[in-house]
Design an enzyme around this catalytic site. Sequence first.
Site, PDB file in Angstrom:
ATOM      1  N   LYS A 151      -3.573  33.296  83.342  1.00 49.86           N
ATOM      2  CA  LYS A 151      -4.932  32.871  83.064  1.00 49.86           C
ATOM      3  C   LYS A 151      -5.940  33.603  83.966  1.00 49.86           C
ATOM      4  O   LYS A 151      -5.578  34.134  85.007  1.00 49.86           O
ATOM      5  CB  LYS A 151      -5.054  31.345  83.222  1.00 49.86           C
ATOM      6  CG  LYS A 151      -4.056  30.561  82.341  1.00 49.86           C
ATOM      7  CD  LYS A 151      -4.317  30.772  80.872  1.00 49.86           C
ATOM      8  CE  LYS A 151      -3.382  30.238  79.835  1.00 49.86           C
ATOM      9  NZ  LYS A 151      -2.261  29.461  79.930  1.00 49.86           N
TER      10      LYS A 151
HETATM   11  C1  LIG Z   1      -1.617  28.298  79.127  1.00 51.42           C
HETATM   12  C2  LIG Z   1      -1.968  27.377  78.033  1.00 51.42           C
HETATM   13  C3  LIG Z   1      -1.586  26.018  78.023  1.00 51.42           C
HETATM   14  C4  LIG Z   1      -0.631  25.417  79.014  1.00 51.42           C
HETATM   15  O1  LIG Z   1      -0.873  25.648  80.310  1.00 51.42           O
HETATM   16  P1  LIG Z   1       0.357  25.693  81.367  1.00 51.42           P
HETATM   17  O2  LIG Z   1      -0.359  25.788  82.660  1.00 51.42           O
HETATM   18  O3  LIG Z   1       1.171  26.904  81.036  1.00 51.42           O
HETATM   19  O4  LIG Z   1       1.126  24.438  81.222  1.00 51.42           O
HETATM   20  C5  LIG Z   1      -2.045  25.226  77.005  1.00 51.42           C
HETATM   21  N1  LIG Z   1      -2.814  25.695  76.030  1.00 51.42           N
HETATM   22  C6  LIG Z   1      -3.187  26.981  75.978  1.00 51.42           C
HETATM   23  C7  LIG Z   1      -4.075  27.437  74.881  1.00 51.42           C
HETATM   24  C8  LIG Z   1      -2.762  27.862  76.967  1.00 51.42           C
HETATM   25  O5  LIG Z   1      -3.118  29.148  76.881  1.00 51.42           O
END
Ligand SMILES: *Cc1c(COP(=O)(O)O)cnc(C)c1O
Length: 387
Positions: free
Chosen positions: A186
């Site tokens: 992210k």
């Molecule tokens: C990364 C992500 C998640 C989940 O986040 P985690 O930290 O990996 O549990 C949920 N929804 C979307 C759209 C994501 O890109």
Amino acid sequence: MSNAPAFIPFTRPSFNQETIDAVADALRSGWVTSGPKSAEFEATLSNYFGGRPVRCFANGTATMKIALQVAGIGEGDEVITTPISWVATSNVILSVGAKPIFVDIDPVTRNIDLLKVTAAITPQTRAIMPVYLAGLPVDMDQLYTLANQFNLRVIEDAAQAFGSQWNGQKIGSFGDLVSFSFQANKNLTTVEGGCLVLNNADEATLAEKFRLQGLTRQGMDGMDVDVLGGKDNLTDVNAVIGLHQLKQLPAYQTRRAALARQYFDAIRAGLQSAGLENLPLELPVENFSETNWHMFQVVLPLEQLDCDRTQVMSELKEIGIGTGVHYPAITGFTLYKNQGYKTSDTPIAECVGRSILTLPLFPAMADEDIRRISCGFIEILKKHRKN
Ligand SMILES: *Cc1c(COP(=O)(O)O)cnc(C)c1O
């Protein structure tokens, strides 16, 4: 010795020396799990989001699950969402005992088509969970008008949208419950982590309970448990990384936007000079005011190619370019098919899920990388163009 250029992954996190030193300090401090640094990170985030309460969690998935629990969503409830997301989005709906209702996407934004939501609302509908794919928000005015009209909660899966805006306001600084992920890919990462922006102190207290075994402490030694909670707290080691990432975020954002700009220019110029200007390769929405450029995704014109996406990906890999798929339609996964979901019920998502491709985009990329990727990609398209 090979002098092939280095492999470019589809994404890679950036940690500067200051961050690495701060992690070492946190490890030496004697307090490594949730403590002063996670509290500081929450306060800093709350400030970032204009003073709304913020609580941090071990990951984005736990953050969204707790958002649903805070909203009181469970058995017998329906939650409207998109089939084009990381499967976490609908898995958390299932995990609280509710039912995901998938509404088709808009082929241009690749986000849930809000015009199709009304038809999916039933007396059981309790919430809408939109996803801001690649960081591009939905029309937030339309979203909250719908929610108010039908008295629905909104749990924004803003996992990819940290730093994105709507009408000059940060995503998370307004709205209902807004969930972010700090997973390694992210824009802002704590390696693993997430945060939830809430409406008031009561919701924040409830979120804290769900985060740690349902626990409330009183005085020095009093404790009680009155709801079933999990173990989803963010550690101080992770929080320290987040505090440093937040300082670098503006520079990261500027770089991501500059790289995205270069992709548009290089791909368009490349298609032109390869005589492919009529090839319907779909680029992202050219939005430089709202999206945080979490990803740069194209939708391949598979009908005009003599190969599938796998072939395009493997030929890119051969020339040192990593790609990703974000995402196939969730309704095509066995767990969902076994519950009666069909990809054919959301035909646009089915098609986009089959054809979407994420090209590399991360702040440490060089301008030269964009040129190399765009040229290599267009050569592959040219080679596989039908007649
Ligand atoms: C990364 C992500 C998640 C989940 O986040 P985690 O930290 O990996 O549990 C949920 N929804 C979307 C759209 C994501 O890109």
